[in-house]
Write a protein that holds these residues in place. Structure first.
Motif, mmCIF file in Angstrom:
data_model
loop_
_atom_site.group_PDB
_atom_site.id
_atom_site.type_symbol
_atom_site.label_atom_id
_atom_site.label_comp_id
_atom_site.label_asym_id
_atom_site.label_seq_id
_atom_site.Cartn_x
_atom_site.Cartn_y
_atom_site.Cartn_z
ATOM 1 N N TYR A 203 0.437 -1.155 0.217
ATOM 2 C CA TYR A 203 -0.080 -0.126 0.199
ATOM 3 C C TYR A 203 0.946 1.262 0.012
ATOM 4 C CZ TYR A 203 -3.535 -3.250 2.126
ATOM 5 O OH TYR A 203 -4.307 -4.641 2.312
ATOM 6 N N TYR B 176 -4.541 -8.044 18.644
ATOM 7 C CA TYR B 176 -5.399 -6.864 19.609
ATOM 8 C C TYR B 176 -6.417 -7.939 18.323
ATOM 9 C CZ TYR B 176 -5.364 -4.385 14.795
ATOM 10 O OH TYR B 176 -5.203 -4.740 13.296
ATOM 11 N N GLY C 170 -7.747 -18.804 -1.702
ATOM 12 C CA GLY C 170 -7.923 -18.356 -3.113
ATOM 13 C C GLY C 170 -8.005 -19.113 -3.500
ATOM 14 N N LYS D 17 -4.025 -24.147 -0.669
ATOM 15 C CA LYS D 17 -4.343 -22.596 0.714
ATOM 16 C C LYS D 17 -5.586 -22.458 2.033
ATOM 17 C CE LYS D 17 -2.725 -17.953 -2.068
ATOM 18 N NZ LYS D 17 -2.930 -16.778 -1.997
ATOM 19 N N TYR E 294 -13.444 -18.903 -1.549
ATOM 20 C CA TYR E 294 -14.427 -18.110 -2.270
ATOM 21 C C TYR E 294 -13.503 -17.999 -3.317
ATOM 22 C CZ TYR E 294 -10.393 -15.406 -0.161
ATOM 23 O OH TYR E 294 -9.137 -13.649 0.121
ATOM 24 N N PHE F 192 -9.754 -4.499 8.721
ATOM 25 C CA PHE F 192 -8.169 -4.040 9.607
ATOM 26 C C PHE F 192 -7.148 -4.571 7.746
ATOM 27 C CE2 PHE F 192 -6.012 -7.980 8.917
ATOM 28 C CZ PHE F 192 -6.179 -9.485 9.452
ATOM 29 N N LEU G 9 -3.187 -1.951 14.160
ATOM 30 C CA LEU G 9 -2.120 -1.975 15.136
ATOM 31 C C LEU G 9 -1.986 -0.836 15.410
ATOM 32 C CD1 LEU G 9 -0.416 -4.003 16.063
ATOM 33 C CD2 LEU G 9 1.158 -4.034 13.894
ATOM 34 N N ARG H 233 -1.001 -12.874 -5.285
ATOM 35 C CA ARG H 233 -1.476 -13.654 -4.018
ATOM 36 C C ARG H 233 -0.612 -15.023 -4.251
ATOM 37 N NH1 ARG H 233 -7.550 -12.627 -5.452
ATOM 38 N NH2 ARG H 233 -8.586 -13.819 -3.515
HETATM 39 P P1 NDP Z 1 -0.760 -11.858 2.845
HETATM 40 O O1 NDP Z 1 0.056 -12.762 3.236
HETATM 41 O O2 NDP Z 1 -2.069 -12.369 4.201
HETATM 42 O O3 NDP Z 1 -1.757 -11.459 1.946
HETATM 43 C C1 NDP Z 1 -2.960 -10.782 1.079
HETATM 44 C C2 NDP Z 1 -3.816 -12.065 0.534
HETATM 45 O O4 NDP Z 1 -4.692 -11.705 0.631
HETATM 46 C C3 NDP Z 1 -3.281 -12.500 -0.374
HETATM 47 O O5 NDP Z 1 -1.888 -13.944 -0.478
HETATM 48 C C4 NDP Z 1 -4.460 -13.559 -0.855
HETATM 49 O O6 NDP Z 1 -5.061 -14.601 -0.353
HETATM 50 C C5 NDP Z 1 -5.564 -12.125 -0.108
HETATM 51 N N1 NDP Z 1 -6.692 -11.481 -1.035
HETATM 52 C C6 NDP Z 1 -8.160 -11.346 -1.645
HETATM 53 N N2 NDP Z 1 -7.693 -10.439 -2.859
HETATM 54 C C7 NDP Z 1 -6.612 -10.047 -2.732
HETATM 55 C C8 NDP Z 1 -6.203 -9.360 -3.955
HETATM 56 N N3 NDP Z 1 -7.241 -8.769 -4.736
HETATM 57 N N4 NDP Z 1 -4.711 -9.081 -4.420
HETATM 58 C C9 NDP Z 1 -3.935 -9.909 -3.429
HETATM 59 N N5 NDP Z 1 -4.443 -10.451 -2.292
HETATM 60 C C10 NDP Z 1 -5.741 -10.884 -2.329
HETATM 61 O O7 NDP Z 1 -0.345 -10.182 3.490
HETATM 62 P P2 NDP Z 1 -0.168 -10.385 4.898
HETATM 63 O O8 NDP Z 1 -0.382 -11.210 5.447
HETATM 64 O O9 NDP Z 1 0.361 -9.228 5.017
HETATM 65 O O10 NDP Z 1 -1.136 -9.107 5.545
HETATM 66 C C11 NDP Z 1 -2.804 -9.706 5.684
HETATM 67 C C12 NDP Z 1 -3.783 -8.499 5.450
HETATM 68 O O11 NDP Z 1 -3.882 -8.185 6.802
HETATM 69 C C13 NDP Z 1 -3.245 -7.103 4.697
HETATM 70 O O12 NDP Z 1 -4.840 -7.069 3.919
HETATM 71 C C14 NDP Z 1 -3.000 -6.194 5.396
HETATM 72 O O13 NDP Z 1 -2.959 -5.297 5.132
HETATM 73 C C15 NDP Z 1 -3.559 -5.913 6.674
HETATM 74 N N6 NDP Z 1 -2.850 -5.778 8.052
HETATM 75 C C16 NDP Z 1 -3.842 -5.234 8.632
HETATM 76 C C17 NDP Z 1 -2.642 -4.242 9.998
HETATM 77 C C18 NDP Z 1 -3.933 -3.405 10.724
HETATM 78 O O14 NDP Z 1 -4.092 -3.407 11.906
HETATM 79 N N7 NDP Z 1 -4.623 -3.203 10.046
HETATM 80 C C19 NDP Z 1 -1.611 -5.120 9.799
HETATM 81 C C20 NDP Z 1 -0.926 -6.492 9.425
HETATM 82 C C21 NDP Z 1 -1.762 -6.822 8.373
HETATM 83 P P3 NDP Z 1 -5.888 -15.029 -0.929
HETATM 84 O O15 NDP Z 1 -5.159 -15.316 -2.685
HETATM 85 O O16 NDP Z 1 -6.097 -16.489 -0.407
HETATM 86 O O17 NDP Z 1 -7.135 -14.971 -0.937
#
Ligand code: NDP
Length: 335
Positions: free
Chosen positions: A50, A137, A183, A187, A202, A248, A276, A325
């Protein structure tokens, strides 16, 4: 005064992975409330995407990265009311604002840095701080009215990712029935093997219908949704009355604006958008949460899974894989 040169990854403008440039930066002595830390490993997180793409806009040039582990090299003086808790030679790990962990060595605020227990390796420390504190959290502090009890259903999207696999195991340790989405079938199998009670692919199944089927039409008490745009609306339909939508993240894009009226018609729902960095504003809070995380890991209840390792110089490829992904569990950058 600059003492060292460090390799670091920087962007000069928002954009794609090609904007990530390996450069030399100068590093000086820590000031009051600061430390200098030499990294052993760096964690990769979706928030880095991001911040790189410009979904979260930050001043340029920007040294990316929010998570790492390493050895403390030097410490500054303590701040008023905040004695320095680290010393040179300490093993340490952190999830931090401001960004800047994509480097060999940096000066940074000490308050978000925790001593790393000897039983936890530097690689695990780098992989788990931001993701593990997030699960802490979410599951412990982001609960519906009346709290969560053993046996309760929760829905957790992207359950095979870095945050997701930690959440599956932590939820199992709390006795929760976590329904995980992911996805692909592979997984889903991974999420199940890490403690998800139920899994939904999904990409091919209607997750609302499946959640209703699994919960006998009752719905879940909480949805933990980091996918955002693609899942938010339908996730509201998975909640039982007075349920909590805990948004989140925005891996698929930011959630569209909506009218609060729909929360009434869908069962007087609650919605929160958590980050966080609202939870780790003080050193005391950060340490308390980290102690909980360290206990979950050293007791074996949560196993931190590192499925991808990239040298720091190959960070562009790491970002491409995460966005496509193609990763599971945690990813680290090695030094
Ligand atoms: P992940 O390892 O979970 O990677 C992101 C996953 O999101 C992908 O592997 C994919 O899994 C899924 N996904 C669904 N739609 C999409 C898309 N269009 N493009 C890309 N990925 C997609 O990342 P993190 O563990 O680093 O983080 C997970 C999430 O948690 C993120 O959204 C992150 O921003 C958020 N986060 C928020 C925090 C907070 O405090 N607000 C702190 C830490 C993380 P699949 O193929 O299974 O759908």
């Amino acid at each position: 005064m600059a003492l060292f040169t460090s390799k670091a990854v920087r962007i000069d403008q928002h954009g794609g992975p090609e904007e990530l440039k390996l450069v030399d930066v100068r590093v000086g002595e820590p000031g009051p409330g600061e430390i200098r830390i030499r990294h052993k490993a760096v964690g990769l997180n979706y928030i880095d995407v991001y911040q790189r793409s410009g979904l979260y806009r930050l001043p340029m040039p920007l040294q990316l990265g929010m998570e790492a582990s390493g050895v403390v090299e030097a410490v500054g003086e303590g701040l008023p009311g905040q004695p320095m808790h680290l010393k040179a030679g300490d093993r340490a790990a952190y999830a931090s604002q401001p960004p800047g962990s994509y480097c060999e060595v940096r000066v940074m605020p000490a308050k978000c840095v925790c001593k790393l227990p000897d039983a936890i390796s530097f690689e695990l420390g780098a992989a788990m701080m931001l993701k593990g504190l997030t699960v802490q959290y979410l599951l412990r502090r982001t609960q519906p009215q009346g709290g969560l009890q053993a046996g309760d259903f929760v829905l957790f999207h992207a359950a095979a990712g870095g945050v997701g696999l930690i959440a599956c195991q932590w939820a199992r340790a709390m006795g929760l029935q976590l329904i995980g989405t992911a996805g692909s079938d592979e997984k889903c199998a991974l999420a199940k093997a890490h403690g998800a009670a139920f899994v939904i692919n999904y990409a091919k199944e209607d997750f609302v219908a499946r959640v209703k089927e699994i919960t006998g039409d009752l719905g879940v008490k909480v949805v933990y949704d980091s996918v955002g745009k693609d899942t938010f609306d339908r996730s509201l339909d998975c909640l039982r009355p007075f349920g909590l939508m805990a948004s989140f993240g925005n891996a698929s894009g930011p959630v569209e604006p909506f009218s609060p009226g729909i929360l009434g018609t869908k069962g007087s729902l609650y919605v929160t958008r958590q980050t966080l960095f609202s939870h780790i504003t003080t050193r005391e809070n950060t340490q308390e949460m980290a102690d909980d995380l360290f206990e979950m890991v050293t007791s074996g209840k949560v196993n931190i899974r590192i499925d991808q390792r990239f040298p720091l110089a190959e960070v562009q490829q790491a970002h491409r894989m995460l966005e496509a992904r193609k990763t599971t569990g945690c990813t680290i950058l090695t030094l």
